[in-house]
Each structure stands twice: as structure tokens, then as C-alpha cells.
Design a protein around this motif. Sequence first.
Motif, PDB file in Angstrom:
ATOM      1  N   THR A   1     -11.238  31.176 -65.918  1.00 32.72           N
ATOM      2  CA  THR A   1     -11.516  31.766 -67.019  1.00 32.72           C
ATOM      3  C   THR A   1     -10.359  32.915 -67.469  1.00 32.72           C
ATOM      4  OG1 THR A   1     -12.631  33.713 -66.225  1.00 32.72           O
ATOM      5  CG2 THR A   1     -13.789  31.583 -66.479  1.00 32.72           C
ATOM      6  N   GLN A   2     -10.538  33.515 -68.597  1.00 36.09           N
ATOM      7  CA  GLN A   2      -9.540  34.444 -69.123  1.00 36.09           C
ATOM      8  C   GLN A   2      -9.362  35.708 -68.242  1.00 36.09           C
ATOM      9  OE1 GLN A   2     -11.110  35.322 -72.705  1.00 36.09           O
ATOM     10  NE2 GLN A   2     -10.447  33.234 -73.760  1.00 36.09           N
ATOM     11  N   LYS A   3     -10.557  36.055 -67.245  1.00 40.01           N
ATOM     12  CA  LYS A   3     -10.575  37.101 -66.446  1.00 40.01           C
ATOM     13  C   LYS A   3     -10.861  36.788 -64.993  1.00 40.01           C
ATOM     14  CE  LYS A   3     -11.963  40.457 -70.193  1.00 40.01           C
ATOM     15  NZ  LYS A   3     -12.904  41.409 -70.526  1.00 40.01           N
ATOM     16  N   GLU A   4     -11.436  35.801 -64.738  1.00 39.42           N
ATOM     17  CA  GLU A   4     -11.672  35.486 -63.455  1.00 39.42           C
ATOM     18  C   GLU A   4     -11.763  34.149 -63.018  1.00 39.42           C
ATOM     19  OE1 GLU A   4     -15.631  37.993 -62.190  1.00 39.42           O
ATOM     20  OE2 GLU A   4     -15.958  37.389 -64.104  1.00 39.42           O
ATOM     21  N   THR A   5     -11.897  33.885 -61.635  1.00 33.51           N
ATOM     22  CA  THR A   5     -11.542  32.522 -61.070  1.00 33.51           C
ATOM     23  C   THR A   5     -12.732  32.187 -60.154  1.00 33.51           C
ATOM     24  OG1 THR A   5      -9.186  32.382 -61.220  1.00 33.51           O
ATOM     25  CG2 THR A   5     -10.325  31.091 -59.785  1.00 33.51           C
ATOM     26  N   TYR A   6     -13.553  31.109 -60.338  1.00 32.61           N
ATOM     27  CA  TYR A   6     -14.688  30.826 -59.522  1.00 32.61           C
ATOM     28  C   TYR A   6     -14.180  29.585 -58.822  1.00 32.61           C
ATOM     29  CZ  TYR A   6     -16.988  33.775 -62.952  1.00 32.61           C
ATOM     30  OH  TYR A   6     -17.311  34.929 -63.668  1.00 32.61           O
ATOM     31  N   LYS A   7     -14.559  29.449 -57.632  1.00 32.52           N
ATOM     32  CA  LYS A   7     -14.628  28.212 -56.740  1.00 32.52           C
ATOM     33  C   LYS A   7     -15.884  27.949 -56.187  1.00 32.52           C
ATOM     34  CE  LYS A   7     -10.140  29.990 -54.763  1.00 32.52           C
ATOM     35  NZ  LYS A   7      -9.477  30.071 -53.422  1.00 32.52           N
ATOM     36  N   THR A   8     -16.305  26.729 -56.315  1.00 33.37           N
ATOM     37  CA  THR A   8     -17.304  25.931 -56.082  1.00 33.37           C
ATOM     38  C   THR A   8     -17.444  24.603 -55.552  1.00 33.37           C
ATOM     39  OG1 THR A   8     -19.602  25.525 -56.966  1.00 33.37           O
ATOM     40  CG2 THR A   8     -17.665  25.158 -58.347  1.00 33.37           C
ATOM     41  N   LEU A   9     -18.360  24.223 -54.809  1.00 29.98           N
ATOM     42  CA  LEU A   9     -18.352  23.011 -54.382  1.00 29.98           C
ATOM     43  C   LEU A   9     -19.264  21.861 -55.208  1.00 29.98           C
ATOM     44  CD1 LEU A   9     -18.972  23.404 -50.632  1.00 29.98           C
ATOM     45  CD2 LEU A   9     -16.719  22.974 -51.666  1.00 29.98           C
ATOM     46  N   PHE A  10     -19.986  22.401 -56.298  1.00 33.25           N
ATOM     47  CA  PHE A  10     -20.686  21.775 -57.383  1.00 33.25           C
ATOM     48  C   PHE A  10     -19.885  21.509 -58.663  1.00 33.25           C
ATOM     49  CE2 PHE A  10     -23.659  23.708 -54.465  1.00 33.25           C
ATOM     50  CZ  PHE A  10     -24.409  22.641 -53.856  1.00 33.25           C
ATOM     51  N   GLU A  11     -19.859  20.243 -59.042  1.00 33.07           N
ATOM     52  CA  GLU A  11     -19.271  20.367 -60.326  1.00 33.07           C
ATOM     53  C   GLU A  11     -20.029  21.135 -61.445  1.00 33.07           C
ATOM     54  OE1 GLU A  11     -17.969  16.297 -63.429  1.00 33.07           O
ATOM     55  OE2 GLU A  11     -19.333  16.176 -61.549  1.00 33.07           O
ATOM     56  N   PRO A  12     -19.214  21.715 -62.140  1.00 32.22           N
ATOM     57  CA  PRO A  12     -19.691  22.535 -63.304  1.00 32.22           C
ATOM     58  C   PRO A  12     -20.268  21.746 -64.467  1.00 32.22           C
ATOM     59  CG  PRO A  12     -17.416  23.210 -62.739  1.00 32.22           C
ATOM     60  CD  PRO A  12     -17.645  22.086 -61.806  1.00 32.22           C
ATOM     61  N   VAL A  13     -21.423  22.096 -64.756  1.00 33.10           N
ATOM     62  CA  VAL A  13     -22.380  21.254 -65.637  1.00 33.10           C
ATOM     63  C   VAL A  13     -22.211  21.978 -67.170  1.00 33.10           C
ATOM     64  CG1 VAL A  13     -24.369  20.378 -66.202  1.00 33.10           C
ATOM     65  CG2 VAL A  13     -23.964  20.637 -63.813  1.00 33.10           C
ATOM     66  N   LYS A  14     -21.964  21.118 -68.028  1.00 28.79           N
ATOM     67  CA  LYS A  14     -22.037  21.730 -69.515  1.00 28.79           C
ATOM     68  C   LYS A  14     -23.400  21.440 -70.299  1.00 28.79           C
ATOM     69  CE  LYS A  14     -19.271  21.267 -73.846  1.00 28.79           C
ATOM     70  NZ  LYS A  14     -18.218  20.690 -74.702  1.00 28.79           N
ATOM     71  N   ARG A  15     -23.770  22.526 -70.647  1.00 26.40           N
ATOM     72  CA  ARG A  15     -25.000  22.408 -71.671  1.00 26.40           C
ATOM     73  C   ARG A  15     -24.676  23.212 -72.829  1.00 26.40           C
ATOM     74  NH1 ARG A  15     -25.943  19.175 -68.377  1.00 26.40           N
ATOM     75  NH2 ARG A  15     -27.966  18.946 -66.859  1.00 26.40           N
ATOM     76  N   GLY A  16     -24.525  22.327 -73.915  1.00 28.58           N
ATOM     77  CA  GLY A  16     -24.297  22.779 -75.346  1.00 28.58           C
ATOM     78  C   GLY A  16     -23.054  23.494 -74.933  1.00 28.58           C
ATOM     79  N   LYS A  17     -22.712  24.590 -75.543  1.00 29.45           N
ATOM     80  CA  LYS A  17     -21.588  25.771 -75.757  1.00 29.45           C
ATOM     81  C   LYS A  17     -21.312  26.318 -74.291  1.00 29.45           C
ATOM     82  CE  LYS A  17     -21.453  26.011 -80.811  1.00 29.45           C
ATOM     83  NZ  LYS A  17     -21.358  26.926 -81.632  1.00 29.45           N
ATOM     84  N   TYR A  18     -22.192  26.294 -73.264  1.00 30.30           N
ATOM     85  CA  TYR A  18     -22.050  26.888 -71.862  1.00 30.30           C
ATOM     86  C   TYR A  18     -21.709  25.859 -70.748  1.00 30.30           C
ATOM     87  CZ  TYR A  18     -23.876  30.831 -74.502  1.00 30.30           C
ATOM     88  OH  TYR A  18     -23.635  31.955 -75.687  1.00 30.30           O
ATOM     89  N   TYR A  19     -21.117  26.635 -69.822  1.00 33.79           N
ATOM     90  CA  TYR A  19     -21.016  25.779 -68.569  1.00 33.79           C
ATOM     91  C   TYR A  19     -21.699  26.441 -67.467  1.00 33.79           C
ATOM     92  CZ  TYR A  19     -17.163  22.387 -69.557  1.00 33.79           C
ATOM     93  OH  TYR A  19     -16.448  21.511 -70.149  1.00 33.79           O
TER      94      TYR A  19
END
Length: 233
Positions: free
Chosen positions: A179-197
Motif C-alpha cells: 500500500t501507500q504506507k505499509e506492506t502486508y505479507k500473507t499466505l491467503f489470497e486477498p479477497v476483494k469485496r466491493g471497493k475493499y480488499y
Amino acid sequence: MKIENIMKMLEVFWPIAIAIYGFFIYKFIPYMKTKIFINEYHNFEVSFFLMEYELVGTIVAQVLVIFLIVAFGKSTWSNIIINEYFFALSVIGLIYSFGISLIVKLKTKKQKKKYVVNMFFGIVVYFVISMQGLAILKNLYNKQYDRDIYFVVISCIILQVLANIKAEKVRNVKYIVITQKETYKTLFEPVKRGKYYFIRITDKNEVEKKRVQIAEERIEKIEYIIEKVEEHE
């Protein structure tokens, strides 16, 4: 049904069929091209051979049973003797069961060969179809039984497929959401719902710790790091 009526039905259903087909192509094909699959599935071949063998083999077995008891027994085409029928059914059933074990032995890969499970479901299919055939020969069959018979046969086949198909994990995928300020690491695929992840954050033991909701416009990039399992296990 008249040709005019058929044409009217086609005029109604054709646009619906085209719409469904278009939706399928639009949604499913791009998904398949971009989806990262972490598993490989084995033993489709043994499942296909068993399904074909049991559906076709049981019918062939019934014909063979009738032929044998008419040719070598006291039964006739119009008068089937039950004892002869069951004796021949048992003999052919042994040969039929051997065929199932042979398919399992030759076609099963990367998994312990499941003889007992496949033999059980195969024999159930054989028995049900045999009883249907006998009832028809004795003029005792009611078409109302069709639904129950088909349900048993289809259920056995589905259970066999589930028993034989093996999923083998061949890839690990790690997701990095920048993102513009942070970085996230995960083992799960990000899920999009509407205008949000929605991002599921895990610890080193792959246990979920928290979930983060991020607006779509804040995300600059999502990286997919693909690793082979054997390289890290």
C-alpha cells in the motif's frame, strides 16, 4: 410437436442460452487463466475407468448371465429360474470384481490402492442393476423404482470418485500487498469485496492473527510469490 412450436421455443430459449454462455466465457475463462493452483489432482484416470466399467460392465454382465442360463441351464427366455440366475450372477460377479481390482491396480497413482472401497461400491452397483434386471425379466418391475436405483448408482460413483481422487500440494503461494504506507505479507489470497480488499495476516506457524480491510485505491501492488513445495520442505 409442430415445427412452428419448436421454432417459438427456440426463439425464447436461444437468447437465454447465449447470455449464459457469454457470462460463462466472460467470468470463468479469465479466472482459469489467472488462478494459481497450489494442488495437482491425481487418479482421474482410475475414476473414469471405474465409472465406465461399472456402468457398461453391469449391463454386459446381465446379458451374459441370461445367455449362460438359457444356453446351459433349464431357463428359457420367457422363464428364468431364480437359482440358475443367482448362480450365474455370482460367477460373473467374481469376474466383474476381478476387473475392478485390475483397474485399481493398474491405474492408481501416488496413493495407496483402495481395493476394498472400490470393490464395495462396484458390487453395490452390480447388485442393484442385477435386481432391476431380474425384476424386469419376471415382470415385477415398477418404473417408480427408477429414481431410487439411479440415486444409488450415481451416489456410489460419486463416492468412488471422491475416494480415488488425490490432491497433492505442489506449490506454496505467498501474497505481498503493498500500500501507500505499509506492506502486508500473507499466505491467503486477498479477497476483494466491493471497493475493499480483505487480507488475512498469519504468524510463522500459518495461524491467522488478524484481518485487515484496505480500500482498493490505497493498494499500489499485489505480488504473488510462487514456490515449489519440495524446495522448502
